[in-house]
Design a protein around this motif. Structure first.
Motif, PDB file in Angstrom:
ATOM      1  N   LYS A 103       0.833  -1.210   0.000  1.00  0.00           N
ATOM      2  CA  LYS A 103       0.000   0.000   0.000  1.00  0.00           C
ATOM      3  C   LYS A 103       0.867   1.260   0.000  1.00  0.00           C
ATOM      4  N   SER A 104       2.114   1.125   0.467  1.00  0.00           N
ATOM      5  CA  SER A 104       2.972   2.301   0.626  1.00  0.00           C
ATOM      6  C   SER A 104       3.709   2.708  -0.633  1.00  0.00           C
ATOM      7  N   ILE A 105       3.940   1.764  -1.532  1.00  0.00           N
ATOM      8  CA  ILE A 105       4.708   2.088  -2.748  1.00  0.00           C
ATOM      9  C   ILE A 105       4.189   1.261  -3.923  1.00  0.00           C
ATOM     10  N   SER A 106       4.047   1.961  -5.053  1.00  0.00           N
ATOM     11  CA  SER A 106       3.613   1.241  -6.242  1.00  0.00           C
ATOM     12  C   SER A 106       4.766   1.246  -7.240  1.00  0.00           C
ATOM     13  N   PHE A 107       4.932   0.145  -7.957  1.00  0.00           N
ATOM     14  CA  PHE A 107       6.017   0.089  -8.939  1.00  0.00           C
ATOM     15  C   PHE A 107       5.482   0.203 -10.367  1.00  0.00           C
ATOM     16  N   CYS A 135      17.127   0.713  -5.939  1.00  0.00           N
ATOM     17  CA  CYS A 135      17.004   0.625  -4.482  1.00  0.00           C
ATOM     18  C   CYS A 135      16.919   2.029  -3.883  1.00  0.00           C
ATOM     19  N   GLU A 136      17.775   2.922  -4.371  1.00  0.00           N
ATOM     20  CA  GLU A 136      17.778   4.300  -3.847  1.00  0.00           C
ATOM     21  C   GLU A 136      16.493   5.034  -4.208  1.00  0.00           C
ATOM     22  N   ASP A 137      15.981   4.739  -5.399  1.00  0.00           N
ATOM     23  CA  ASP A 137      14.734   5.381  -5.825  1.00  0.00           C
ATOM     24  C   ASP A 137      13.583   4.934  -4.917  1.00  0.00           C
ATOM     25  N   ALA A 138      13.495   3.645  -4.659  1.00  0.00           N
ATOM     26  CA  ALA A 138      12.425   3.126  -3.796  1.00  0.00           C
ATOM     27  C   ALA A 138      12.559   3.702  -2.382  1.00  0.00           C
ATOM     28  N   LEU A 139      13.782   3.813  -1.907  1.00  0.00           N
ATOM     29  CA  LEU A 139      14.016   4.368  -0.565  1.00  0.00           C
ATOM     30  C   LEU A 139      13.525   5.818  -0.506  1.00  0.00           C
ATOM     31  N   ARG A 140      13.896   6.588  -1.521  1.00  0.00           N
ATOM     32  CA  ARG A 140      13.510   7.995  -1.529  1.00  0.00           C
ATOM     33  C   ARG A 140      11.998   8.144  -1.595  1.00  0.00           C
ATOM     34  N   ARG A 141      11.357   7.317  -2.449  1.00  0.00           N
ATOM     35  CA  ARG A 141       9.901   7.416  -2.576  1.00  0.00           C
ATOM     36  C   ARG A 141       9.209   7.049  -1.264  1.00  0.00           C
ATOM     37  N   LEU A 142       9.716   6.049  -0.591  1.00  0.00           N
ATOM     38  CA  LEU A 142       9.102   5.666   0.696  1.00  0.00           C
ATOM     39  C   LEU A 142       9.321   6.750   1.747  1.00  0.00           C
ATOM     40  N   GLN A 143      10.531   7.335   1.736  1.00  0.00           N
ATOM     41  CA  GLN A 143      10.834   8.387   2.718  1.00  0.00           C
ATOM     42  C   GLN A 143      10.011   9.648   2.465  1.00  0.00           C
ATOM     43  N   ASP A 144       9.761   9.936   1.179  1.00  0.00           N
ATOM     44  CA  ASP A 144       9.024  11.158   0.819  1.00  0.00           C
ATOM     45  C   ASP A 144       7.519  11.031   1.020  1.00  0.00           C
ATOM     46  N   SER A 145       7.028   9.801   1.087  1.00  0.00           N
ATOM     47  CA  SER A 145       5.580   9.607   1.151  1.00  0.00           C
ATOM     48  C   SER A 145       5.078   9.686   2.597  1.00  0.00           C
ATOM     49  N   GLU A 146       4.216  10.675   2.832  1.00  0.00           N
ATOM     50  CA  GLU A 146       3.683  10.803   4.199  1.00  0.00           C
ATOM     51  C   GLU A 146       2.677   9.708   4.494  1.00  0.00           C
ATOM     52  N   ALA A 147       2.040   9.207   3.418  1.00  0.00           N
ATOM     53  CA  ALA A 147       1.018   8.171   3.607  1.00  0.00           C
ATOM     54  C   ALA A 147       1.623   6.778   3.806  1.00  0.00           C
ATOM     55  N   ALA A 148       2.929   6.669   3.619  1.00  0.00           N
ATOM     56  CA  ALA A 148       3.557   5.344   3.712  1.00  0.00           C
ATOM     57  C   ALA A 148       3.313   4.716   5.085  1.00  0.00           C
ATOM     58  N   VAL A 150       4.972   2.151   6.081  1.00  0.00           N
ATOM     59  CA  VAL A 150       6.213   1.471   6.492  1.00  0.00           C
ATOM     60  C   VAL A 150       7.396   2.441   6.448  1.00  0.00           C
ATOM     61  N   THR A 151       8.433   2.117   7.198  1.00  0.00           N
ATOM     62  CA  THR A 151       9.680   2.867   7.083  1.00  0.00           C
ATOM     63  C   THR A 151      10.693   1.961   6.390  1.00  0.00           C
ATOM     64  N   ALA A 152      11.630   2.588   5.699  1.00  0.00           N
ATOM     65  CA  ALA A 152      12.625   1.806   4.968  1.00  0.00           C
ATOM     66  C   ALA A 152      14.014   2.306   5.319  1.00  0.00           C
ATOM     67  N   GLU A 153      14.949   1.372   5.447  1.00  0.00           N
ATOM     68  CA  GLU A 153      16.348   1.779   5.611  1.00  0.00           C
ATOM     69  C   GLU A 153      17.219   0.830   4.791  1.00  0.00           C
ATOM     70  N   PRO A 154      18.348   1.327   4.293  1.00  0.00           N
ATOM     71  CA  PRO A 154      19.199   0.440   3.491  1.00  0.00           C
ATOM     72  C   PRO A 154      19.715  -0.724   4.345  1.00  0.00           C
ATOM     73  N   SER A 155      19.731  -1.903   3.753  1.00  0.00           N
ATOM     74  CA  SER A 155      20.231  -3.090   4.459  1.00  0.00           C
ATOM     75  C   SER A 155      21.748  -2.982   4.577  1.00  0.00           C
ATOM     76  N   LYS A 156      22.220  -3.039   5.808  1.00  0.00           N
ATOM     77  CA  LYS A 156      23.674  -2.906   6.008  1.00  0.00           C
ATOM     78  C   LYS A 156      24.277  -4.280   6.236  1.00  0.00           C
ATOM     79  N   LYS A 157      25.321  -4.553   5.506  1.00  0.00           N
ATOM     80  CA  LYS A 157      26.001  -5.833   5.685  1.00  0.00           C
ATOM     81  C   LYS A 157      27.477  -5.594   5.938  1.00  0.00           C
TER      82      LYS A 157
END
Ligand SMILES: [Zn+2]
Ligand SMILES: [Zn+2]
Ligand SMILES: [Zn+2]
Length: 335
Positions: A103-107, A135-148, A150-157
């Motif tokens: 619901k938070s992001i459409s592709f 990946c960066e585009d999806a992150l930015r879109r999720l961060q910019d969306s107030e209706a999202a 979910v929260t997203a953060e880059p997977s750190k390995k």
């Protein structure tokens, strides 16, 4: 007479091997010349921070001509860029997180989509993408969306490690990085930020040593493709150094024999207590197959039964290979 008979058998066998080789050479070689047994098997014996995978598991690349002229495909593991997705309000199931993510992001119209979605603990998701840009585009879109939802953060390995084997004692460890960059054209694009010397390890030959480095995923890939690295008068093998640890004293994971706190020593071959594999009375006995202590202990507790006929340090052990896979999963191999 006995000796003559034995020699005749040997000669026949050699002749047969030669014929087989002649037939085989008509086909493309599967294994490059100079490949060691450990390289063919892919993984050495599991154990104290084992090195392995000079020819590793996913993605394939042609071997650079500097190493060999054979048309071998070397495989280097890959790690795709990913986001860790958490719901803003707590949920009870993973499915709810998946729904909230959808619901938070459409592709639709985005010209990309996640390549893989997998479940993590605490109802989180790991969402992989084919490229860093996606990946960066999806992150930015999720961060910019107030209706999202979910929260997203880059997977750190963790960064991968390599081990260079058989370096002459004449070469001080602190000079290694400089010499490596100066002598290997394949590393021209890299800087000292891509490689950090970690520690020295003993080599079987007392006049040589091994060196372990933490490297960037990109340098890791380059080192795996080169295979042998020029260091002064030498060409030394580079292999992946895995953070996987198994204690050869108590056979448990995550520590080494040197740091073992268990009172009980146990045999990796027969699973009996009070002796180590090196002193095992049944080791050379063909009638006594190996028995894995860890798989036997699992079978005593759980209904799903594992095969126990292997050494506890063998890569054919299900428990060991599961733990190894989990550890591999914490490393960023890049792509
Ligand atoms: Zn131990
Ligand atoms: Zn034993
Ligand atoms: Zn086992």
């Amino acid at each position: 007479m006995e000796l003559i008979k034995e020699l005749t058998t040997c000669i026949t066998e050699v002749r047969k091997l030669r014929e087989d080789l002649a037939t085989a050479s008509a086909c493309p070689p599967l294994i490059p010349t100079g490949t060691t047994y450990a390289q063919i098997t892919g993984r050495g014996t599991a154990g104290y921070g084992s090195s392995r995978r000079p020819l590793a598991s996913q993605g394939s690349f042609p071997l650079p001509p500097t190493t060999s002229t054979l048309p071998l495909q070397i495989k280097v593991p890959t790690t795709k860029p990913a986001l860790i997705i958490t719901t803003k309000t707590p949920v009870g199931t993973r499915q709810e997180t998946v729904e909230a993510f959808r619901k938070s992001i459409s592709f639709g119209g985005a010209k990309y989509a996640p390549s893989k979605v997998s479940a993590l603990a605490k109802n989180k998701l790991r969402v992989e993408f084919d490229s860093v840009r996606d990946c960066e585009d999806a992150l930015r879109r999720l961060q910019d969306s107030e209706a999202a939802q979910v929260t997203a953060e880059p997977s750190k390995k963790l960064k991968p490690m390599i081990i260079l084997k058989g370096i002459s004692e004449d070469m001080p460890a602190e000079d290694l990085v400089g010499v490596l960059f100066g002598q290997n054209i394949e590393f021209d694009d890299f800087s000292e930020e891509d490689i950090n010397f970690r520690f020295k390890r003993n080599n079987r030959n007392g006049k040589l040593y091994n060196a372990v480095f933490v490297v960037s995923p990109r340098l890791f890939r380059a080192a795996m493709l080169i295979g042998r690295i020029r260091l002064d008068h030498q060409r030394v093998y580079s292999e992946e150094f895995s953070p996987f640890l198994q204690c050869h004293s108590c056979l448990q994971f995550g520590h080494t024999r040197k740091h073992c706190r268990s009172e009980q020593i146990r045999c990796a071959h027969c699973a009996e207590p009070n002796h180590l594999e090196a002193d095992c009375p049944t080791k050379g006995d063909q009638q006594a197959p190996p028995k894995c202590h860890n798989c036997a202990a699992h079978n005593a507790r759980f209904p799903n039964k594992l095969n126990t006929q292997h050494r506890a340090t063998s890569n054919s052990c299900r428990i060991l290979s599961n733990i190894r896979a989990k550890i591999d999963n914490t490393i960023d191999y890049g792509q």
